[in-house]
Design an enzyme around this catalytic site. Structure first.
Site, mmCIF file in Angstrom:
data_model
loop_
_atom_site.group_PDB
_atom_site.id
_atom_site.type_symbol
_atom_site.label_atom_id
_atom_site.label_comp_id
_atom_site.label_asym_id
_atom_site.label_seq_id
_atom_site.Cartn_x
_atom_site.Cartn_y
_atom_site.Cartn_z
ATOM 1 N N TYR A 90 0.804 -1.203 0.251
ATOM 2 C CA TYR A 90 -0.336 0.156 0.050
ATOM 3 C C TYR A 90 0.914 1.291 -0.047
ATOM 4 C CZ TYR A 90 -3.877 -3.112 0.823
ATOM 5 O OH TYR A 90 -4.947 -4.120 0.892
ATOM 6 N N CYS A 121 -6.267 -5.195 -7.504
ATOM 7 C CA CYS A 121 -6.286 -4.416 -6.221
ATOM 8 C C CYS A 121 -5.890 -5.771 -5.415
ATOM 9 C CB CYS A 121 -7.471 -4.002 -5.750
ATOM 10 S SG CYS A 121 -8.957 -4.954 -5.911
#
Length: 160
Positions: A90, A121
């Site tokens: 992230y 993702c």
């Protein structure tokens, strides 16, 4: 929106298209009545079927992304750029979009991704490499990452 549904190792997947391209991928199946004879839906189902079968990790189906903030769209573009069977944290995605302290905001943007799997993702992990956070459930993220790792190994060793 026009919907199709397919069975996958992660349960039913719903795919929606509008007049521009694929606008939604949904875990748990279609959110509307199913449509037959739609070339873009057919292409999306075919490409997802190849993905789940380990035959292809790339998608060429046209996409239609209308929502999202400027930041979310930047995150989704960064996700699109993650190569098949690779992972990013992230924090790495946050730095890539110009917000080095925005790892949590990247997590929120990943959760709002309207095109999971196609815009990968699931390839984003925690700073320590652990599987954290996934709108479709950690178990689905694990299945997707294991599938990609298996295919990558088979390709690298000439087993496919």
């Amino acid at each position: 929106m026009r919907w199709a549904e397919m069975q996958a190792p992660i349960d039913a997947v719903g795919i929606a298209v509008d007049d521009t391209g694929v606008c939604a991928v949904r875990f748990g199946g279609a959110a509307g009545p199913l449509t037959s004879q739609d070339p873009v839906l057919d292409q999306a189902v075919e490409e997802l079927t190849r993905y789940f079968g380990g035959a292809s990790g790339s998608f060429t189906v046209p996409l239609s992304v209308r929502g999202g903030s400027e930041f979310e769209r930047a995150v989704w573009r960064a996700l699109w750029a993650i190569p098949y069977a690779e992972m990013r944290t992230y924090g790495q995605i946050a730095a890539a979009v110009g917000e080095p302290d925005g790892a949590r905001a990247v997590g929120v943007a990943c959760n709002r991704n309207p095109l999971p799997i196609i815009v990968p993702c699931h390839r984003v992990v925690g700073a320590d490499g652990k599987m954290v956070g996934f709108g479709g459930g950690i178990w689905r993220k694990k299945v997707l990452l294991e599938l990609e790792a298996k295919v990558r190994i088979e390709r690298e060793f000439g087993l496919l």
